[in-house]
Structures are given as C-alpha cells and as structure tokens.
Design a protein around this motif. Structure first.
Motif, PDB file in Angstrom:
ATOM      1  N   ARG A   1       1.115  -1.156  -0.566  1.00 52.47           N
ATOM      2  CA  ARG A   1       0.349   0.172  -0.123  1.00 52.47           C
ATOM      3  C   ARG A   1       0.814   1.544   0.037  1.00 52.47           C
ATOM      4  O   ARG A   1       2.073   0.782   0.323  1.00 52.47           O
ATOM      5  N   TRP A   2       0.380   2.758  -0.494  1.00 49.19           N
ATOM      6  CA  TRP A   2       0.196   3.429  -0.283  1.00 49.19           C
ATOM      7  C   TRP A   2       2.320   4.158  -0.875  1.00 49.19           C
ATOM      8  O   TRP A   2       2.595   3.138  -1.923  1.00 49.19           O
ATOM      9  N   ASP A   3       3.523   3.944   0.235  1.00 45.03           N
ATOM     10  CA  ASP A   3       4.756   3.836  -0.824  1.00 45.03           C
ATOM     11  C   ASP A   3       5.096   2.759  -1.097  1.00 45.03           C
ATOM     12  O   ASP A   3       6.380   2.541  -1.522  1.00 45.03           O
TER      13      ASP A   3
ATOM     14  N   PRO B   1      -6.608   6.341   3.682  1.00 47.89           N
ATOM     15  CA  PRO B   1      -6.385   7.372   4.730  1.00 47.89           C
ATOM     16  C   PRO B   1      -6.524   7.056   5.685  1.00 47.89           C
ATOM     17  O   PRO B   1      -7.199   7.091   6.622  1.00 47.89           O
TER      18      PRO B   1
ATOM     19  N   ALA C   1      -1.916   7.916   6.215  1.00 43.70           N
ATOM     20  CA  ALA C   1      -0.925   6.829   5.979  1.00 43.70           C
ATOM     21  C   ALA C   1       0.482   7.632   6.510  1.00 43.70           C
ATOM     22  O   ALA C   1       0.814   8.505   6.274  1.00 43.70           O
TER      23      ALA C   1
END
Length: 490
Positions: A77-79, A488, A490
């Motif tokens: 997820r995310w980064d 969100p 994060a």
C-alpha cells in the motif's frame, strides 16, 4: 515501590524469550487484520502491479499461494507500491527519488535472491514484495533486541533490566504498527539507528575508561562503526542524517573544551574518530544524491540522452530529493498547515507530545535515569589529575550526557514534522529513535513512587504515560485496518 506483578517478574527472568513471544503475537494479529480487512475501498493501485490471478499449483499449493498473494496485496500500500517497482526495475522516473535509495537496493537484492533460490517461478513483482516483508519484519525483531541491549548499557544497575524490558516492549507496540510489517523501511531504519547508538555508547565508555590502555584506538573504531551504521540509516531514510547531530555536538565539545585529564593521543584519536564518523553520516545523504546527479545531470550512463537537463541540476545544492519533495509531494515549511489537514495534526499530536516531552526530560533533567552513579576506574598507581569543569568522571555523568545527545535528533524530527513534513508520518518515523522509549519505560516504573512521596497521589505524569501507552496500541490496531484497506491516512 510495590512488588511487581508475578507475570512481569516472570518476564524479567527471560526477557528475550518474552520479547520474541510478544513480537510473534503482534505479527499474528497484524497478519490476521491484513487478511480479514476488505480491500479496494479507496485505491486500486496495488492491483495494477500485482497479478490478480496467479497460476494455481495444486490444491494445497493453490490455497497457500492464495493466502500469501492476498497478504502481499494487503501489505503493498501507499509508498510500498513505489518501493516494489523501484526494487524490480530501478529508478526510472524523477519523482521516484523521494524514496530511500538504500531500502530499494536491499529489497532488490533480496528479491533477486528469492527468484534465484525459488524452486518454482514466482510471478513478478511478488519476489520483491516478499523481500520487503521479510527484511522489514526481521529488522524490527532484531531492533527490539538491540534496543534491549542498548538500554542495558545506558542503565547498568539492577533495575536496568526492567527499564530495558519495558523500553523494548514499547518498541514492539510502537504506533508505527503495520508499517513495520509491510514492505516499508522503518524496521531497517530502526535497526541501523539503534546499532549506531549502541556502538556510540561503547565508544564513549571506551574513551572515558581510564584503565584501558587501548581506549584511544578502541573508541575510534567504535565511533567510526557508529558513523557507518548511521550512514546506512541515512541511505534507507533521509532523516537518518539527523543522527549526525550527536556526532557534531561531541566533536565541537571535544575540540572546544575537551577533558583535560586525557592524554593528547587519546583525545586526538577521539577527535579524528568523530570527524570520520560525521563525514560518513553525511555521505548517507550525499551518495544517493550523487548517483541521481550522474543519471540526470551528467548523463554518464546515457539515460539522459536527448532529455533537457532538469532545473535542480544547476541549483547551489543540486539535491533531487529536496526538489521532488517540493515539486511532486508538496513538502515544505508550513505547506501542510491547512484547515483540511487539522485532523492529521490531531492524529500526530500524541506522538509529537511524547517526543518533545521526553526530549525536554532528557535535556533539562540533571538525572534522567535511575541507575546509581559509579566512579570509573583510574589508572593504577596514579592519582586523579585536575580536570576541566566539563570532565565526565562517573558513569552517571556519561549516561546523562549520552541521553541528552540522543534526545536532539528526535526533538529536531518532531519540529520538522510539525512545521514541514506530512505530519502524520511522525507516527512511524518515531519508531527509530530511542529516548522516548526510555522516558516511557522509566515513567511507567518509577513515576508513581516519586510522586506518591510528594503528594500521596498517583500523579499526573503516570496517568499521562498510561494514556500514551493505550493510545500507541489502539492507534496501531486502527491504523492496521486502514492500511490494509488502502484508506487514509498513511
């Protein structure tokens, strides 16, 4: 102080085994959260890079692969999406240089090893997801044990076992939560940072150990080793460069007003060791920037052929990291101070308070630890010569100085997070700093005794820390659900 609970007392008899058990239990909880959390609630980016239907390999293998691939998907997820693609393909786009060069290189190397050693073909980029998860979790486990040993060094008295155990337990339960389970760099950063702190403490003890003839050379080796660890930490996460403040303070102190009772050889070795260590910490930030400059500005490898030179190449400080953080991620002084981000500041407020409060405790308190002072041994047959007013002659003085120095990086981090970063990330960045763990541990163990002597009540400090511990655990669990659901913040 009342006798400790039986379970706590039993834990102190075998602290490493208890910490390992607690770590494995938290992993079971986080993996369960990841598998049971509904997906695709906010963003489907993960599905663009991970194959949605991996090939079946028999009944048992198919079920196993289904669980593993589902867990991988929930943890990417995310980064982590950037980390995985960079580990697989390298840095292809300018904005990707916002993500730690050292971390993606390690993920890439371990991922290629998994591909080479795997008896069957694993579809890309799953090997790199597995690599990130493996290194992140193993690093976090090792960092727990390093923090325990580091705390035992700084708290050498008998009660130091309890302080060390509670501090390490808080590192297991840190609000970083799922970010220490997923393919993120926080676990490795904490391990490298704690190793640097450990080596730095060893170097300081060697320097002030008057009975050690090899103290000058020994301390130089230890302090350069600390610099090497912090250099690697800086390559993994850019905020690792803040550890250089510890080296800088000691370097200036030694040059300006060092301990006069030291021989000139020992003192010169100390200054040289600190100088080399400081340069190494700086290289942790400079080397990745130099690699990017060669790719985008010098055109040495041909990748920049036919592409106009980027504007950051001609800046006074040609840093691609600062440029992409500014241009692509809107990172800058007070840029995050908008009405829409007020909830994120509220989420970050507890850990910001803990970081600043513990830093103030370390810097302003004359005795920021419970261990009894003990005079260091002097050379046999020699009387103690007059020393400078700043001379450190007891373990109490040395440990106080070390705790104060280690508080500076986390205080600067808290200030930067509040003024310039995406503030909510402080909940995970804080996991790689040590003083706030020590403050929580000591307050949990001793605040009640100290404050009951004063007013007969439990005391405000202990209540605050109890609330802080509950918040750390509660936030980590809620954040785990949000993370796995790609929601969100994060």
């Amino acid at each position: 102080m009342p006798p400790p609970p039986t379970l706590f007392h039993h834990s102190l008899q075998s602290p490493w085994l208890t910490l390992l058990s607690l770590f494995l239990l938290t992993r079971l909880v986080y993996f369960t959260i990841a598998l049971l959390t509904p997906s695709r609630a906010y963003d489907s980016s993960t599905n663009l890079i991970l194959p949605s239907q991996p090939p079946p390999q028999g009944d048992a293998s198919g079920i196993c692969w289904s669980l593993v691939s589902k867990l991988s998907e929930r943890l990417t997820r995310w980064d982590a999406i950037y980390f995985v693609k960079i580990a697989e393909q390298g840095y292809l786009r300018e904005q990707e240089w916002a993500f730690g060069w050292g971390w993606t290189r390690i993920m890439g190397a371990v991922g290629r090893a998994i591909i080479h050693l795997s008896p069957s073909d694993i579809p890309n980029p799953y090997p790199y997801v597995f690599a990130g998860i493996l290194v992140a979790n193993l690093s976090h486990l090792l960092s727990v044990f390093v923090l325990y040993n580091l705390t035992r060094l700084v708290y050498p008295a008998q009660d130091g076992v309890a302080v060390s155990f509670v501090a390490a337990t808080m590192h297991v339960l840190t609000p970083a939560g799922m970010f220490l389970v997923a393919p993120y760099s926080e676990g490795l950063f904490a391990l490298l940072s704690f190793l640097g702190y450990y080596l730095y403490v060893r170097s300081t003890y060697a320097y002030y150990s008057y009975s050690s003839r090899a103290g000058g050379l020994e301390q130089a080796v230890w302090v350069v080793g600390a610099g090497a660890m912090w250099m690697l930490a800086g390559m993994v996460r850019s905020n690792g460069v803040l550890n250089g403040v510890v080296v800088l303070v000691d370097f200036v102190k030694e040059v300006w007003d060092g301990v006069l009772i030291m021989s000139w050889r020992r003192r010169l070795a100390r200054i040289a060791g600190l100088g080399v260590a400081g340069v190494m910490v700086g290289l942790g930030l400079i080397v990745p920037q130099g690699i990017a400059w060669m790719q985008f500005c010098a055109g040495k490898d041909g990748k920049g052929a036919g592409v106009a030179m980027r504007e950051w190449c001609s800046r006074t400080v040609p840093s691609i990291y600062l440029y992409v953080q500014d241009k692509y991620w809107n990172v800058g002084f007070l840029r995050y101070w908008t009405a829409g981000n007020i909830p994120l500041f509220l989420l970050a407020a507890p850990i910001l308070y803990i970081l600043t409060r513990s830093s103030a405790w370390a810097i302003l308190n004359d005795t920021p630890f419970s261990s009894s002072p003990s005079t260091l041994s002097q050379p046999a047959g020699k009387s103690k010569r007059p020393s400078a007013p700043t001379a450190l002659t007891t373990s109490h003085d040395i440990n106080t100085s070390l705790i104060r120095a280690f508080a500076l990086p986390q205080l600067i981090l808290a200030i930067l997070a509040f003024t310039s970063y995406h503030v909510q990330i402080i909940n995970r960045l804080s996991s790689g700093y040590v003083v706030w763990y020590w403050w929580l541990a000591q307050t949990i163990l001793y605040a009640q005794e100290e404050e009951e002597k004063q007013d007969g009540s439990e005391g405000r400090r202990r209540k605050v820390v109890r609330w802080a511990v509950r918040w750390c655990v509660g936030y980590a669990l809620v954040q785990g659900v949000l993370f796995a659901g790609f929601l969100p913040p994060a």
